[in-house]
Write an enzyme that holds these catalytic residues in place. Structure first.
Site, mmCIF file in Angstrom:
data_model
loop_
_atom_site.group_PDB
_atom_site.id
_atom_site.type_symbol
_atom_site.label_atom_id
_atom_site.label_comp_id
_atom_site.label_asym_id
_atom_site.label_seq_id
_atom_site.Cartn_x
_atom_site.Cartn_y
_atom_site.Cartn_z
ATOM 1 N N GLN A 66 -16.576 44.120 -37.242
ATOM 2 C CA GLN A 66 -17.457 43.022 -36.837
ATOM 3 C C GLN A 66 -17.856 43.217 -35.377
ATOM 4 O O GLN A 66 -16.981 43.182 -34.502
ATOM 5 C CB GLN A 66 -16.705 41.702 -37.010
ATOM 6 C CG GLN A 66 -17.454 40.475 -36.584
ATOM 7 C CD GLN A 66 -16.532 39.250 -36.527
ATOM 8 O OE1 GLN A 66 -15.324 39.405 -36.360
ATOM 9 N NE2 GLN A 66 -17.080 38.073 -36.665
ATOM 10 N N GLY A 67 -19.135 43.418 -35.107
ATOM 11 C CA GLY A 67 -19.611 43.602 -33.731
ATOM 12 C C GLY A 67 -20.311 42.350 -33.247
ATOM 13 O O GLY A 67 -21.543 42.265 -33.254
ATOM 14 N N GLU B 151 -9.778 26.479 -27.600
ATOM 15 C CA GLU B 151 -10.653 25.517 -26.907
ATOM 16 C C GLU B 151 -11.978 25.379 -27.655
ATOM 17 O O GLU B 151 -12.487 24.269 -27.854
ATOM 18 C CB GLU B 151 -10.915 25.977 -25.458
ATOM 19 C CG GLU B 151 -9.704 25.903 -24.538
ATOM 20 C CD GLU B 151 -8.710 27.046 -24.751
ATOM 21 O OE1 GLU B 151 -9.089 28.077 -25.353
ATOM 22 O OE2 GLU B 151 -7.541 26.914 -24.341
ATOM 23 N N SER C 70 -18.554 40.090 -30.386
ATOM 24 C CA SER C 70 -18.219 39.850 -28.970
ATOM 25 C C SER C 70 -18.759 40.961 -28.081
ATOM 26 O O SER C 70 -18.777 42.135 -28.459
ATOM 27 C CB SER C 70 -16.701 39.783 -28.796
ATOM 28 O OG SER C 70 -16.158 38.838 -29.672
ATOM 29 N N GLU D 102 -14.617 33.552 -41.688
ATOM 30 C CA GLU D 102 -13.540 34.124 -40.863
ATOM 31 C C GLU D 102 -12.456 33.072 -40.637
ATOM 32 O O GLU D 102 -11.273 33.362 -40.618
ATOM 33 C CB GLU D 102 -14.126 34.588 -39.516
ATOM 34 C CG GLU D 102 -13.099 35.222 -38.590
ATOM 35 C CD GLU D 102 -13.730 35.913 -37.391
ATOM 36 O OE1 GLU D 102 -14.940 35.772 -37.186
ATOM 37 O OE2 GLU D 102 -12.988 36.604 -36.668
HETATM 38 C C1 LIG Z 1 -6.780 40.358 -31.687
HETATM 39 C C2 LIG Z 1 -8.247 40.124 -31.498
HETATM 40 C C3 LIG Z 1 -9.149 40.624 -32.413
HETATM 41 C C4 LIG Z 1 -10.519 40.427 -32.231
HETATM 42 N N1 LIG Z 1 -11.394 40.986 -33.139
HETATM 43 C C5 LIG Z 1 -12.729 40.840 -32.935
HETATM 44 C C6 LIG Z 1 -13.664 41.488 -33.815
HETATM 45 O O1 LIG Z 1 -13.282 42.160 -34.780
HETATM 46 N N2 LIG Z 1 -14.980 41.365 -33.553
HETATM 47 C C7 LIG Z 1 -15.466 40.630 -32.503
HETATM 48 O O2 LIG Z 1 -16.672 40.529 -32.350
HETATM 49 N N3 LIG Z 1 -14.613 40.018 -31.626
HETATM 50 C C8 LIG Z 1 -13.266 40.118 -31.837
HETATM 51 N N4 LIG Z 1 -12.378 39.513 -30.957
HETATM 52 C C9 LIG Z 1 -12.914 38.850 -29.776
HETATM 53 C C10 LIG Z 1 -12.813 37.328 -29.814
HETATM 54 O O3 LIG Z 1 -13.681 36.784 -30.766
HETATM 55 C C11 LIG Z 1 -13.129 36.846 -28.386
HETATM 56 O O4 LIG Z 1 -12.119 37.338 -27.545
HETATM 57 C C12 LIG Z 1 -13.162 35.344 -28.316
HETATM 58 O O5 LIG Z 1 -14.291 34.849 -28.995
HETATM 59 C C13 LIG Z 1 -13.182 34.840 -26.850
HETATM 60 O O6 LIG Z 1 -14.190 35.447 -26.128
HETATM 61 P P1 LIG Z 1 -13.876 36.122 -24.705
HETATM 62 O O7 LIG Z 1 -12.715 37.056 -24.870
HETATM 63 O O8 LIG Z 1 -15.146 36.690 -24.189
HETATM 64 O O9 LIG Z 1 -13.388 34.939 -23.772
HETATM 65 P P2 LIG Z 1 -14.298 33.888 -23.020
HETATM 66 O O10 LIG Z 1 -15.374 33.400 -23.929
HETATM 67 O O11 LIG Z 1 -14.736 34.464 -21.715
HETATM 68 O O12 LIG Z 1 -13.288 32.695 -22.763
HETATM 69 C C14 LIG Z 1 -12.348 32.713 -21.682
HETATM 70 C C15 LIG Z 1 -11.602 31.381 -21.695
HETATM 71 O O13 LIG Z 1 -12.540 30.293 -21.463
HETATM 72 C C16 LIG Z 1 -12.443 29.336 -22.506
HETATM 73 N N5 LIG Z 1 -13.783 28.800 -22.800
HETATM 74 C C17 LIG Z 1 -14.934 29.503 -22.960
HETATM 75 N N6 LIG Z 1 -15.960 28.676 -23.246
HETATM 76 C C18 LIG Z 1 -15.449 27.414 -23.307
HETATM 77 C C19 LIG Z 1 -16.003 26.126 -23.576
HETATM 78 N N7 LIG Z 1 -17.289 25.956 -23.869
HETATM 79 N N8 LIG Z 1 -15.169 25.042 -23.575
HETATM 80 C C20 LIG Z 1 -13.838 25.186 -23.291
HETATM 81 N N9 LIG Z 1 -13.252 26.386 -22.993
HETATM 82 C C21 LIG Z 1 -14.048 27.491 -23.014
HETATM 83 C C22 LIG Z 1 -11.906 30.095 -23.701
HETATM 84 O O14 LIG Z 1 -11.259 29.233 -24.621
HETATM 85 C C23 LIG Z 1 -10.943 31.078 -23.046
HETATM 86 O O15 LIG Z 1 -9.693 30.449 -22.812
HETATM 87 C C24 LIG Z 1 -10.988 39.690 -31.123
HETATM 88 C C25 LIG Z 1 -10.085 39.175 -30.192
HETATM 89 C C26 LIG Z 1 -8.721 39.381 -30.381
HETATM 90 C C27 LIG Z 1 -7.773 38.810 -29.380
#
Ligand SMILES: Cc1cc2nc3c(=O)[nH]c(=O)nc-3n(C[C@H](O)[C@H](O)[C@H](O)COP(=O)(O)OP(=O)(O)OC[C@H]3O[C@@H](n4cnc5c(N)ncnc54)[C@H](O)[C@@H]3O)c2cc1C
Length: 393
Positions: free
Chosen positions: A127-128, A376, A130, A245
């Site tokens: 899944q692409g 969150e 993020s 998902e």
């Molecule tokens: C084990 C694992 C597997 C994954 N697999 C995939 C995958 O296969 N494909 C894929 O596309 N992605 C994948 N991900 C990525 C995952 O979907 C993202 O890490 C997640 O959506 C959070 O995005 P970010 O890391 O950019 O954090 P950010 O969005 O930068 O968030 C940072 C912090 O800010 C908080 N925050 C952000 N916006 C808000 C808001 N509006 N209100 C309150 N708090 C907020 C968040 O809760 C978090 O604590 C995976 C992640 C993990 C850990």
């Protein structure tokens, strides 16, 4: 919702249970196999075994290799495979995320092309979604696709893509119209990971494994017709993906939690290295009982979401409740398991209790409250889309 199996479901459950007793390879449950260097082939073989026995795609249409059964059968499957400690699938994204989205949005040709090899495990999916600058803010995706004759030309970067190092195909969220509003400018492509210009770089996780990856796209040509929905439908298609998902797999999540809960109870009954039995401590018994109650709440919430699936065919935004409750419960439970080991809880590897099983589980559980939407973000969704509270922004 009637919580009991129908007579047909009871037969299915009994046959599956017997089949699992005879077919699950020993010592290959999710966590025991964490250190197994041949884990990928174990999982691949398990996909095939399930498929050959007719247990893959239970709810999927028969014409595309599924069994055409009601979602309750998939729930039974999840419960029984977790109880039997069956291996996890390395096509988790394909089976739970890409497949249901293709069924919902794909045309006949796409379903015929993609679903059978996905079910058999011959083609793994990733899944692409993020990107370095857009995880929670998914609609901010900047990887772009520009139409050039019969191809989309894709440029950009994705990150945290689970199984991308194994995947043949990727469901890719791209910006196709930079002049449109944030959500309206997105499209949803099906991308061959063997295309020239795709580069996958594994990332190392807290557990030491490399389960997820960065993916770089440089002038990657994707056939014009490899799109789900129309150009500009990307956000709507992505919402279908996210509902599945967080929702379709909810019975699997509850079953895994129950499996860890029974292991925790076993651990609490074992005499520790300091000579005490943790279950003799009323505070520990109280904490375990609290987790048992949380698990029951999760289970019954799943039944309620099952009723929604049976009525509408889709889990709906309520699926966020299950994902949130499960991920937080699993973190508490694994933390409790380490704390009842006393000082031994800080050991790892072969010196640790159960060869470090709980240490691994706790480190892996950290990702559960991030992947598929952080806690969150899920709380925001529950507030706005389930409880109909005012928007936060
Ligand atoms: C084990 C694992 C597997 C994954 N697999 C995939 C995958 O296969 N494909 C894929 O596309 N992605 C994948 N991900 C990525 C995952 O979907 C993202 O890490 C997640 O959506 C959070 O995005 P970010 O890391 O950019 O954090 P950010 O969005 O930068 O968030 C940072 C912090 O800010 C908080 N925050 C952000 N916006 C808000 C808001 N509006 N209100 C309150 N708090 C907020 C968040 O809760 C978090 O604590 C995976 C992640 C993990 C850990």
């Amino acid at each position: 919702m009637d919580f009991r199996d129908t007579p047909d479901e009871a037969v299915f459950r009994a046959e599956l249970r017997t089949w699992l007793t005879n077919n699950v390879p020993t010592g290959t449950g999710t966590s025991e196999a964490a250190a197994d260097t041949d884990l990928e082939s174990v999982r691949h073989n398990w996909n095939r075994t399930l498929h050959e026995a007719g247990y893959a795609g239970l709810t999927w249409p028969r014409e595309y290799g599924g069994q055409g059964l009601a979602p309750t059968y998939q729930a039974i499957f999840h419960e029984e495979t977790a109880a039997a400690d069956a291996p996890a699938s390395n096509n988790y994204v394909g089976l739970n995320i890409a497949g249901p989205t293709i069924i919902a949005w794909g045309n006949d040709e796409q379903k015929r092309r993609f679903l059978p090899p996905l079910l058999s495990g011959d083609e793994i999916w990733c899944q692409g979604f993020s990107e370095p600058g857009s995880g929670s803010d998914l609609a901010g995706a900047r990887t772009k696709a520009v139409l050039d004759g019969s191809s989309w030309i894709v440029n950009g970067q994705k990150v945290w893509s689970s199984f991308a190092h194994l995947a043949r195909w990727c469901v890719l969220l791209v910006r196709t119209d930079p002049s449109a509003s944030k959500h309206a400018g997105l499209s949803y492509l099906l991308v061959d990971m063997h295309s020239p210009g795709v580069e996958v770089r594994p990332l190392r996780q807290l557990t030491g494994e490399s389960e997820f990856n960065e993916i770089f796209f440089t002038d990657v040509r994707v056939p014009r017709e490899s799109i789900l929905g129309a150009p500009g439908d990307g956000w709507k298609v992505a919402m279908t993906t996210l509902e599945h998902e967080r929702g379709t797999a909810s019975f699997a999540l509850a079953a895994w939690l129950q499996r860890n809960l029974s292991r925790l109870i076993d651990l609490a009954h074992e005499r520790g290295r300091d000579g005490t039995i943790p279950a003799d401590d009323p505070l520990i018994r109280d904490a375990i009982a609290h987790e048992w109650v949380s698990y029951q709440a999760l289970r019954f919430t799943n039944y309620r979401s099952m009723t929604t699936i049976l009525k509408t065919g889709s889990p709906g935004p309520e699926s966020s409740v299950t994902k949130l409750a499960w991920s937080e419960a699993n973190q508490r439970l694994t933390k409790l398991a380490r704390s009842i080991q006393g000082a031994d809880g800080s050991l790892d590897g072969p010196d640790a209790v159960w060869d470090g099983f709980w240490q691994y589980e706790q480190l892996r559980s950290r990702g559960n409250t991030i992947e598929g939407g952080t806690s969150e973000i899920l709380r925001n969704i529950i507030a706005e889309r389930v409880l109909d509270l005012p928007r936060s922004r």
